[in-house]
Scaffold this motif. Structure first.
Motif, PDB file in Angstrom:
ATOM      1  N   THR A  24      -1.566  -8.171  10.443  1.00  0.00           N
ATOM      2  CA  THR A  24      -3.019  -8.067  10.686  1.00  0.00           C
ATOM      3  C   THR A  24      -3.544  -9.309  11.393  1.00  0.00           C
ATOM      4  OG1 THR A  24      -3.590  -9.163   8.613  1.00  0.00           O
ATOM      5  CG2 THR A  24      -3.317  -6.758   8.539  1.00  0.00           C
ATOM      6  N   HIS A  48      -1.089  -2.821   5.625  1.00  0.00           N
ATOM      7  CA  HIS A  48      -1.002  -1.488   5.010  1.00  0.00           C
ATOM      8  C   HIS A  48       0.147  -0.716   5.656  1.00  0.00           C
ATOM      9  CE1 HIS A  48      -2.016   2.387   3.377  1.00  0.00           C
ATOM     10  NE2 HIS A  48      -3.064   1.893   2.743  1.00  0.00           N
ATOM     11  N   TYR A  68      -0.551  -9.497   4.617  1.00  0.00           N
ATOM     12  CA  TYR A  68      -0.277  -8.167   4.048  1.00  0.00           C
ATOM     13  C   TYR A  68      -0.775  -7.111   5.020  1.00  0.00           C
ATOM     14  CZ  TYR A  68       0.717 -10.994   0.028  1.00  0.00           C
ATOM     15  OH  TYR A  68       1.272 -11.959  -0.784  1.00  0.00           O
ATOM     16  N   GLU A 125      -2.410   7.714   1.234  1.00  0.00           N
ATOM     17  CA  GLU A 125      -3.625   7.938   0.426  1.00  0.00           C
ATOM     18  C   GLU A 125      -3.516   9.149  -0.503  1.00  0.00           C
ATOM     19  OE1 GLU A 125      -4.432   9.421   4.659  1.00  0.00           O
ATOM     20  OE2 GLU A 125      -4.573   7.381   3.935  1.00  0.00           O
ATOM     21  N   GLY A 170       0.828  -1.201   0.000  1.00  0.00           N
ATOM     22  CA  GLY A 170       0.000   0.000   0.000  1.00  0.00           C
ATOM     23  C   GLY A 170       0.859   1.246   0.000  1.00  0.00           C
ATOM     24  N   ASP A 222      -0.735   1.530   8.509  1.00  0.00           N
ATOM     25  CA  ASP A 222      -0.929   0.837   9.791  1.00  0.00           C
ATOM     26  C   ASP A 222       0.423   0.545  10.433  1.00  0.00           C
ATOM     27  OD1 ASP A 222      -3.723   0.631  10.189  1.00  0.00           O
ATOM     28  OD2 ASP A 222      -3.857  -0.923   8.658  1.00  0.00           O
ATOM     29  N   ARG A 242      -6.633  -1.094   8.319  1.00  0.00           N
ATOM     30  CA  ARG A 242      -6.978  -1.017   6.889  1.00  0.00           C
ATOM     31  C   ARG A 242      -7.015  -2.410   6.272  1.00  0.00           C
ATOM     32  NH1 ARG A 242      -3.842   2.997   8.958  1.00  0.00           N
ATOM     33  NH2 ARG A 242      -4.325   5.146   8.387  1.00  0.00           N
ATOM     34  N   ASP A 291      -4.789   1.809  -2.566  1.00  0.00           N
ATOM     35  CA  ASP A 291      -3.750   2.812  -2.322  1.00  0.00           C
ATOM     36  C   ASP A 291      -2.463   2.479  -3.083  1.00  0.00           C
ATOM     37  OD1 ASP A 291      -5.543   4.156  -0.772  1.00  0.00           O
ATOM     38  OD2 ASP A 291      -4.787   3.396   1.139  1.00  0.00           O
ATOM     39  N   MET A 326      -5.541  -1.592   0.857  1.00  0.00           N
ATOM     40  CA  MET A 326      -4.121  -1.780   0.479  1.00  0.00           C
ATOM     41  C   MET A 326      -3.980  -1.761  -1.047  1.00  0.00           C
ATOM     42  SD  MET A 326      -2.978  -4.849   3.088  1.00  0.00           S
ATOM     43  CE  MET A 326      -4.015  -5.162   4.522  1.00  0.00           C
ATOM     44  N   CYS A 327      -4.890  -2.491  -1.730  1.00  0.00           N
ATOM     45  CA  CYS A 327      -4.818  -2.583  -3.201  1.00  0.00           C
ATOM     46  C   CYS A 327      -5.141  -1.234  -3.843  1.00  0.00           C
ATOM     47  CB  CYS A 327      -5.808  -3.633  -3.705  1.00  0.00           C
ATOM     48  SG  CYS A 327      -5.352  -5.311  -3.239  1.00  0.00           S
TER      49      CYS A 327
END
Ligand code: NAD
Ligand code: WQD
Length: 331
Positions: free
Chosen positions: A260, A234, A232, A184, A181, A237, A313, A321, A318-319
């Motif tokens: 996560t 972000h 995965y 933003e 990621g 995070d 997130r 961003d 993630m995808c």
């Protein structure tokens, strides 16, 4: 606090600098730009709307590091600087051992000299080796199959020994799972040199048309659909996890998984990317990649309990961003 961020112009470091600035800390970056660009430092300042101090130095250079500690009252260090390409570390082991181990020793030595006792270190889930998932911090570490992984395990050991001998020294060892990621804003993200080794940047470059199709490394693993499963996380995070680690640091050595706790297969990630961005990612199944394990995901409960941190997130964010950054990115 005044925080020295080594490797702060890099992928994870730059996002962490923003999180630190947003949390009210001051940031001094030390980076030799061997895998990053000076303009990222400008972008950090633009995004956070705050100043940072930047030193273009090699952190294996003890004299250059000493100047920073002499000039600033440093309250804590986050040590990201390091070489990180697993395959390259097999080709150039000495470069990896020298850069990653000497940098850790030079920085900790300066911390001792100047009485800086807050230290946060970038480790990796790779130190667990092919353990049983989910990976828990208390597990015995298994040998890794490459020099890069060994540099992380050795640095962990060095920091632990230093903390054991110096009770005031407070160390947080953060074992990252698979950071992906981007911010933003789309201004900063992961921009590997050459053909990417890691899945997400490969996927974004296929989506952009820079690469023809994704090669999925093996579909006969004992996983949900036969493809490799990873945790995965972000990068934002992850960045917030560093602020939490720094602010909650207490004496001694503390090891935390930053993940996560959820595993996603390669094909699940491809599907999520296609859904999140409404774009097709062509792929083919090829042989397994040597050194890969079937599954790697965290037990993320310790960081939640002790740091009050948890990843917020999801894989869609993630995808989304990662793709926004790739679309914006100009070499
Ligand atoms: P990155 O390459 O984007 O950032 C590392 C930064 O350190 C770069 O800006 C580079 O120029 C700098 N650097 C390297 N050696 C240096 C030296 N001797 N002196 C000064 N600067 C130096 O990598 P990243 O993905 O942001 O990773 C940051 C840290 O996290 C690394 O230690 C890496 O091993 C670790 N890590 C990364 C991942 C991942 O998948 N990205 C996973 C686990 C752990
Ligand atoms: C993820 C999954 C691949 C590329 C590496 C390092 C680790 C850490 C994070 C630093 C696997 C599959 C990948 C591709 C694929 N880095 N894949 N096609 O290997 O879990 O971890 O980065 O500390 O130390 O080893 O991440 O992104 O390379 O792979 O099918 O073109 O995607 O087989 O299952 P990995 P990755």
């Amino acid at each position: 606090m005044n925080i020295l961020v080594t490797g702060g112009a890099g992928y994870i470091g730059s996002h962490t600098c923003i999180a630190l600035l947003e949390a009210g800390h001051s940031v001094i970056i030390a980076d030799n730009l061997s895998n990053s660009k000076r303009e990222t430092v400008m972008k950090i300042m633009d995004i956070a709307d705050k100043e940072v101090t930047f030193y273009e130095i090699d952190v294996t250079d003890a004299e250059a590091v000493d100047i920073i500690f002499r000039n600033y009252k440093i309250d804590g260090v986050i040590h990201f600087a390091g070489l990180k390409a697993v395959g390259e570390s097999v080709e150039k082991p000495l470069e990896y051992y020298y850069n990653n181990i000497v940098s850790t020793m030079v920085i900790t030595k300066a911390c001792q000299k100047y009485g800086v006792d807050r230290f946060v270190f970038s480790s990796s889930a790779t130190v667990y080796g092919d353990n049983k998932v989910p990976f828990v911090e208390t597990m015995d570490l298994l040998p890794t199959t490459n020099p890069y992984g060994e540099t992380k395990a050795m640095s962990e050991r060095i920091l632990t020994d230093i903390a054991n001998a110096n009770p005031a020294f407070s160390v947080s060892i953060l074992r990252y799972f698979n950071p992906v990621g981007a911010h933003e804003s789309g201004l900063i993200g992961e921009a590997p040199n050459g053909i990417p080794n890691n899945l997400m940047p490969y996927v974004t470059q296929v989506a952009k048309g820079k690469l023809e199709k994704l090669r999925v490394f093996g579909n006969n693993y004992p996983t949900v659909d036969g493809t490799g499963v990873r945790d995965y996380i972000h990068v934002l995070d992850l960045a917030e996890g560093h602020v939490a680690a720094l602010e909650n640091l207490t004496e001694g050595v503390h090891v935390y998984n930053l993940g996560t706790g959820k595993g996603t297969s390669v094909l699940e990630l491809v599907k999520a990317f296609e859904e999140a961005n409404d774009i097709e990612v062509p792929y083919e199944i090829v042989d397994r990649r040597p050194g890969d394990i079937a599954s790697c995901y965290a037990d993320a409960s310790k960081a939640k309990q002790e740091l009050g941190w948890t990843a917020k997130r999801d894989i869609i964010a993630m995808c989304r961003d990662a793709w926004r950054f790739e679309k914006n990115y100009k070499e």
